[in-house]
Design a protein around this motif. Sequence first.
Motif, PDB file in Angstrom:
ATOM      1  N   ILE A   1      28.145 -19.899  -7.340  1.00 23.89           N
ATOM      2  CA  ILE A   1      27.593 -18.543  -7.370  1.00 23.89           C
ATOM      3  C   ILE A   1      28.694 -17.634  -7.902  1.00 23.89           C
ATOM      4  O   ILE A   1      29.841 -17.707  -7.446  1.00 23.89           O
ATOM      5  N   THR A   2      28.375 -16.771  -8.857  1.00 21.42           N
ATOM      6  CA  THR A   2      29.353 -15.836  -9.409  1.00 21.42           C
ATOM      7  C   THR A   2      28.906 -14.422  -9.090  1.00 21.42           C
ATOM      8  O   THR A   2      27.888 -13.950  -9.591  1.00 21.42           O
ATOM      9  N   VAL A   3      29.692 -13.744  -8.243  1.00 15.99           N
ATOM     10  CA  VAL A   3      29.419 -12.369  -7.844  1.00 15.99           C
ATOM     11  C   VAL A   3      30.317 -11.452  -8.671  1.00 15.99           C
ATOM     12  O   VAL A   3      31.537 -11.659  -8.723  1.00 15.99           O
ATOM     13  N   THR A   4      29.744 -10.455  -9.311  1.00 16.37           N
ATOM     14  CA  THR A   4      30.532  -9.493 -10.081  1.00 16.37           C
ATOM     15  C   THR A   4      30.940  -8.351  -9.172  1.00 16.37           C
ATOM     16  O   THR A   4      30.107  -7.555  -8.740  1.00 16.37           O
ATOM     17  N   LEU A   5      32.249  -8.269  -8.868  1.00 16.42           N
ATOM     18  CA  LEU A   5      32.758  -7.268  -7.928  1.00 16.42           C
ATOM     19  C   LEU A   5      32.876  -5.896  -8.581  1.00 16.42           C
ATOM     20  O   LEU A   5      32.647  -5.741  -9.789  1.00 16.42           O
ATOM     21  N   ALA A   6      33.256  -4.901  -7.785  1.00 23.88           N
ATOM     22  CA  ALA A   6      33.260  -3.517  -8.261  1.00 23.88           C
ATOM     23  C   ALA A   6      34.185  -3.298  -9.441  1.00 23.88           C
ATOM     24  O   ALA A   6      33.923  -2.452 -10.302  1.00 23.88           O
ATOM     25  N   ASP A   7      35.299  -4.035  -9.501  1.00 22.22           N
ATOM     26  CA  ASP A   7      36.231  -3.863 -10.610  1.00 22.22           C
ATOM     27  C   ASP A   7      35.880  -4.731 -11.808  1.00 22.22           C
ATOM     28  O   ASP A   7      36.638  -4.812 -12.780  1.00 22.22           O
ATOM     29  N   GLY A   8      34.724  -5.375 -11.748  1.00 23.52           N
ATOM     30  CA  GLY A   8      34.288  -6.218 -12.839  1.00 23.52           C
ATOM     31  C   GLY A   8      34.764  -7.655 -12.757  1.00 23.52           C
ATOM     32  O   GLY A   8      34.344  -8.500 -13.553  1.00 23.52           O
ATOM     33  N   SER A   9      35.646  -7.950 -11.808  1.00 22.43           N
ATOM     34  CA  SER A   9      36.164  -9.309 -11.682  1.00 22.43           C
ATOM     35  C   SER A   9      35.136 -10.207 -10.992  1.00 22.43           C
ATOM     36  O   SER A   9      34.323  -9.739 -10.192  1.00 22.43           O
ATOM     37  N   PRO A  10      35.169 -11.520 -11.277  1.00 22.01           N
ATOM     38  CA  PRO A  10      34.191 -12.432 -10.677  1.00 22.01           C
ATOM     39  C   PRO A  10      34.695 -13.032  -9.365  1.00 22.01           C
ATOM     40  O   PRO A  10      35.865 -13.398  -9.249  1.00 22.01           O
ATOM     41  N   LEU A  11      33.830 -13.105  -8.379  1.00 18.04           N
ATOM     42  CA  LEU A  11      34.070 -13.881  -7.169  1.00 18.04           C
ATOM     43  C   LEU A  11      33.228 -15.142  -7.302  1.00 18.04           C
ATOM     44  O   LEU A  11      32.002 -15.085  -7.237  1.00 18.04           O
ATOM     45  N   VAL A  12      33.890 -16.271  -7.528  1.00 17.31           N
ATOM     46  CA  VAL A  12      33.196 -17.529  -7.748  1.00 17.31           C
ATOM     47  C   VAL A  12      33.158 -18.317  -6.441  1.00 17.31           C
ATOM     48  O   VAL A  12      34.201 -18.618  -5.852  1.00 17.31           O
ATOM     49  N   ILE A  13      31.958 -18.637  -5.971  1.00 14.39           N
ATOM     50  CA  ILE A  13      31.765 -19.315  -4.695  1.00 14.39           C
ATOM     51  C   ILE A  13      31.091 -20.660  -4.941  1.00 14.39           C
ATOM     52  O   ILE A  13      29.904 -20.708  -5.291  1.00 14.39           O
ATOM     53  N   PRO A  14      31.792 -21.762  -4.780  1.00 15.34           N
ATOM     54  CA  PRO A  14      31.138 -23.074  -4.886  1.00 15.34           C
ATOM     55  C   PRO A  14      30.076 -23.225  -3.785  1.00 15.34           C
ATOM     56  O   PRO A  14      30.246 -22.717  -2.675  1.00 15.34           O
ATOM     57  N   TYR A  15      28.992 -23.911  -4.112  1.00 17.53           N
ATOM     58  CA  TYR A  15      27.956 -24.136  -3.104  1.00 17.53           C
ATOM     59  C   TYR A  15      27.300 -25.497  -3.346  1.00 17.53           C
ATOM     60  O   TYR A  15      27.431 -26.103  -4.408  1.00 17.53           O
ATOM     61  N   THR A  16      26.602 -25.949  -2.325  1.00 15.41           N
ATOM     62  CA  THR A  16      25.795 -27.163  -2.446  1.00 15.41           C
ATOM     63  C   THR A  16      24.377 -26.847  -2.009  1.00 15.41           C
ATOM     64  O   THR A  16      24.142 -25.902  -1.231  1.00 15.41           O
ATOM     65  N   TYR A  17      23.440 -27.645  -2.504  1.00 13.48           N
ATOM     66  CA  TYR A  17      22.046 -27.473  -2.106  1.00 13.48           C
ATOM     67  C   TYR A  17      21.419 -28.848  -1.947  1.00 13.48           C
ATOM     68  O   TYR A  17      21.401 -29.656  -2.889  1.00 13.48           O
ATOM     69  N   ALA A  18      20.983 -29.133  -0.733  1.00 11.81           N
ATOM     70  CA  ALA A  18      20.386 -30.439  -0.445  1.00 11.81           C
ATOM     71  C   ALA A  18      19.381 -30.284   0.685  1.00 11.81           C
ATOM     72  O   ALA A  18      19.603 -29.515   1.641  1.00 11.81           O
ATOM     73  N   ASP A  19      18.304 -30.994   0.567  1.00 13.05           N
ATOM     74  CA  ASP A  19      17.262 -30.998   1.609  1.00 13.05           C
ATOM     75  C   ASP A  19      16.791 -29.591   1.954  1.00 13.05           C
ATOM     76  O   ASP A  19      16.537 -29.257   3.121  1.00 13.05           O
TER      77      ASP A  19
END
Length: 386
Positions: free
Chosen positions: A242-260
């Motif tokens: 997941i890539t969240v665009t923060l207030a200063d324009g920088s990305p917060l990249v959050i690895p995630y998994t999805y199962a079941d």
Amino acid sequence: MKQKRTLAFLLALVMVLSFCAFGAGKAAADDDVITFENVIVADDENVTIELINFYEKNVNWWEGAQNEKYVTFRFKNKTNHVIKLNPGNFYLNDEKAYVTMEGGTVSLEAGRAGKYAYMVAEDTQPVHTALQSMDELRNLEGSFSGWQEDGKSSRLDVSFSILQALREEASALAGPDLEKYGEVVGSLAQNVWYFNGGGDTVLNSIAFSDSAATISQVSFDGNGRHEGAVNHFAYTLDDTAITVTLADGSPLVIPYTYADGTAALEHGTYFTPEEIAEGLQGFWTLDSNTKFGHNIFYAHIDGNTITSESAAAALNGAPGDYYWYGGSGYSASYQLNFGGFDTEMRHGGNWFFNVIDGKPVLLHYGDVCTPANITKLPGENGYSFK
């Protein structure tokens, strides 16, 4: 007297006059351009201002050559009379910027539009300093001021922010692909995750909707918990992050998994309430010896029950004397809230939690507790202050 900087591309007569008084300059061809489309940086009942481009030129000033950076705006007169505007204060990252007009005063008749360029630099003395990169102009904000010839020469003041405009554009354009990831987004929206907010006493939470990621913050100190900022950010996602665009324009990249049918954020960084409760299970202690006195605190979290007790060295008492606080009223069930505990346990509002070094950790006010290697609380006679 120090010669002032002057551009060589002024009309010949101006060049002749200014050479004697101010010094002469010569501009080279454009070296680079960053072009924008339909980015509105200011809009009111009188004028719309759009960002057109950034560009740079090598300019030979009296004092030496510099690679100057420029910004071009398009002004649209929305009134039925003439407007005139000049730049007011320009700022880069809250620092006053040096600005000079290349296109002259904005002067537009009713309903007309025009493009005007401005050189922006660091406001240093005795002469300005060229910006290192055109990208610095993304942080430009400021104002234009002037008047409208509506029969009484009414004053005009228009503020703008390139950074805010670019943020809003990014937010409008960005969003999760619901057709492809609708089930993942639906799972994300059912939970909240806690993560460290940048210090031992600062906690963040993140929650998702189908259009935004909401990051909230609380902090803890000797006065308890304090609500902080709540911000909504655009986000996108792919199969693994997941890539969240923060207030200063920088990305917060959050690895995630999805199962079941369940989405889970990066383990060890982001924790659900259930994972926080699990990580807080057991005994915790804090030995606090300050100018305000010597206190020892214990807490035991067992399932959905929290129990605490503490002892305080007796002031002006015999060596080793202390007061004990525990027993009836110091144990009750709880539900986690944002950073703390909803419980009827006496002084339950003094205990908080954070994520520190990848683990849930208990806090007493703003002090970080440590796990206690015990199997039961010390009890009324189990303390030593010698």
